[in-house]
Design an enzyme around this catalytic site. Structure first.
Site, short mmCIF file in Angstrom:
data_model
loop_
_atom_site.label_atom_id
_atom_site.label_comp_id
_atom_site.label_asym_id
_atom_site.label_seq_id
_atom_site.Cartn_x
_atom_site.Cartn_y
_atom_site.Cartn_z
CB ALA A 17 -0.85 0.13 1.16
N GLY A 136 15.90 -1.63 5.27
CA GLY A 136 14.61 -1.13 4.89
C GLY A 136 14.98 0.13 3.91
CE LYS A 207 16.13 -7.72 7.59
NZ LYS A 207 15.91 -6.95 8.87
#
Lengths: 432, 432
Positions: A17, A136, A207
């Site tokens: 979204a 991120g 990661k």
């Protein structure tokens, strides 16, 4: 290139979204930057009619993400489903095979199948981008792949899991136990109901595997990471660290050694004065040691819908401009097999906390065991009030740089000697 | 694209030699990353036979950099001459006009002619890259131009001059005066014999002008920056800052306001707990506040041959790969005129240090003047031993956020009242 870049998004959760909102809000700026209009033409999610924070009414809905990936009405496939197998893997493979570039935030998928997917992208001459998969909003993939292209990298390490950093920060600031902080993190939505993946260090490892491949030009190899979580970090360790000028962070570290690459995830003592020690709460940070740039540190949000969407949209913008970098910096054929340096060969300083019985006599014995293994001590600290004679007392040793296997041997002997109540707590020290 | 990228380097000082060494040392890796061999085919310097830290014997020598820029034997021109006019400007213009991409570390040239050079690069469909011009080895240009492509940026600020940061760090750590630290910086080669350009804030301003254009899509406008240097920062300010939980840094700040863009360079109080406050010595740091990524900080070396060469080589590698971004992120025609927010409209907190005569009576008057202008005080501190009755005493005020013009008006009145010995020292506070 056509004037319009048609994007399909699979997975319409928080990040999906946020990506749609960002593409909409920045539509004009993105067109100016890339020369193309970026339009979401297809989406896929489990539930079409769930209420979402973005308007997808203009996009074709697919209940099957693999069908979206194969659709003739998209040029670029954004995978935000998650998981290393199942629909995430199938849809990414399908998109690449159909000649569509892929942008993904899926670290588990890359850790498991990064090399294979890279080959698939190369064969089909499309981009595979994954800035959002590590740290991120921090543009660490771009920095390693492009920004430091002229560097030979020696070490890359970082705080890559906000949940763990939140817990450790809170333990230190409020003198709370690990269990209390974990509960609080769960209450605030920073930790999952089953927190193992985060606090056990596995998320950090995924990661780290990506960073290692980018930094050292090695084939991604998550299975050769030594992993310890933060479950065993106690308030006693946090307090002792503070007194000794350290702070405890869960770090992922990848380092070039004389005989290979060391990849490790573990609670780590870092100097309180270091840049990485200042990174508190859910923030992430990555530091790179390289021959030309010396040391570079990036600090920013490691999770959250908007920050992750920032990384996804940057990847989309690069693809819109026609930039196509090798996913891991080098063509897949030039990525070399990672030669693992085993943990017992690790060289570094150690924090060792022991519950010692009958300190006076016992300590001579402990010091003797360390000396036998040529482990020299930088400092020794005794903590806590003494109870009845013979009651155990916490003794903390900080060693100079030594080898992990020597430390383990010495501690085995010390435990067998019976001078300590339980196995010693060992936390590695990472120097800037 | 041909298999070989032929590079001409003009200016063979510390950075030029480091670029050549790096291209040589990383030759294989760069070919793997970019698909092309990068070869230095031409060089230019004032003295051909000077001893240098790199071997240029394989390259054609030009005593005139403009001739090198026009040479048919180079594809890419690296300008490391320096200065906003003269041979630097002439050679960059020539290279662009001859269809050669340009990589430059020249912040003064960009601050003065950035828009014109961008237009020239566009007309000739070549790249103009300048990662090395701001914050040395920190990939901040790439981060703003590509890594945050999906963000709307609210503020960008940073420590952009290592000399100033070295002096301020040393003043704080060793309780030395500004003059002593400046001498030490000059002795160590961190400051020029004429240090005005660094300590006066002008170097920071050139770099800030570049960051502003990248962050806000505005035409570069160095002349609309309000500039104050660090010459007036005293040990008394450093000590007071420390007691109040601040540290003083020379920051360059560009910020979106309701009616334009504020660009300013000045000594600044930053919270000791902020990431930027941890940046000591010759390091640089840049923080970006943006809508999606929230806050991102990059810390690294701001100068030095190797670090600067790292940035130059990254630009060369991008060009070798065929990446051609708009120099300031947007096509020049879409860069908008910068609407300057004047400094008197600045909103923020203030540190004000005053030498006050006859404190008891005077203070009521001072407080009255502040109240008249609706300036509310966060804290008040009196410093230093009192001498004879009537001797001046340092009084420090920290204000809540207010307008610069109100502070200036109040301080003018206070000075005219005769309650303070000399004009007050004013240092702006920057909040994270």
């Amino acid at each position: 290139m056509s004037e319009i870049l048609r994007v399909g998004i699979a997975g319409l959760g928080t990040v999906g979204a946020a990506v749609a909102r960002l593409l909409h809000r920045q539509a004009e700026a993105l067109t100016a930057r890339t020369g193309r209009r970026i339009v979401v033409t297809g989406v896929s999610a489990r539930d079409q009619h769930k209420k979402r924070d973005a308007d997808f009414s203009g996009a074709e809905f697919f209940s099957d993400p693999v069908k979206l990936a194969a659709s003739e009405n998209i040029d670029l496939f954004v995978e935000l489903i998650g998981g290393s197998e199942g629909p995430a893997r199938a849809s990414v493979e399908t998109a690449l095979a159909h000649g569509k570039s892929v942008v993904t935030a899926n670290k588990a998928l890359l850790a498991a199948h990064g090399l294979h997917l890279t080959q698939l992208a190369e064969e089909n001459r499309v981009a595979l981008s994954f800035e959002a998969s590590v740290a991120g909003g921090i543009p660490i993939v771009k920095t390693l792949r492009e920004g430091l292209a002229g560097n030979s990298i020696e070490r890359v390490y970082g705080i890559l899991n906000g949940t763990c950093n939140y817990i450790l920060s809170r333990m230190e600031r409020e003198q709370l136990s690990f269990e209390e902080c974990l509960k609080e993190a769960q209450r605030l939505g920073y930790a999952e109901a089953d927190p193992t993946f985060d606090i056990g260090g596995f998320d950090t490892a995924h990661k780290l595997a990506i960073l290692t491949s980018l930094a050292f030009g090695t084939r991604i190899s998550a299975q050769s990471i030594d992993i310890e979580g933060i479950e065993r970090v106690s308030l006693a360790d946090i307090e002792a660290a503070d007194e000794l000028g350290f702070r405890i962070k869960l770090l992922g570290v990848a380092q070039r050694t004389a005989d290979g690459i060391e990849q490790r995830v573990h609670p780590t003592m870092v100097s309180k004065n270091s840049a990485i020690a200042q990174v508190m709460g859910v923030l992430n940070a990555v530091t790179i040691d390289a021959d030309a740039v010396h040391e570079l540190t990036l600090v920013g949000p490691g999770a959250g819908g908007d920050a992750t969407a920032s990384a996804v949209v940057a990847d989309i913008a690069d693809i819109a401009k026609g930039v196509r970098s090798a996913p891991f910096g080098l063509p897949s054929g030039q990525l070399v097999e990672l030669k693992r340096t085993p943990m017992r060969r690790h060289e570094g300083g150690y924090y060792i906390r022991m519950s010692v019985r009958d300190v006076a006599g016992a300590f001579a014995k402990i010091a003797g065991r360390m000396a036998e293994r040529q482990i020299s001590l930088e400092s020794i600290m005794q903590r806590g009030r003494r109870g009845a004679p013979g009651a155990a007392v916490d003794v903390i040793l900080i060693t100079h740089a030594t080898s992990e296997h020597l430390v383990r041997e010495a501690l085995d002997l010390i435990f067998e000697d019976g001078t300590i109540v339980e196995r010693a707590q060992v936390i590695r020290i990472e120097r800037e």
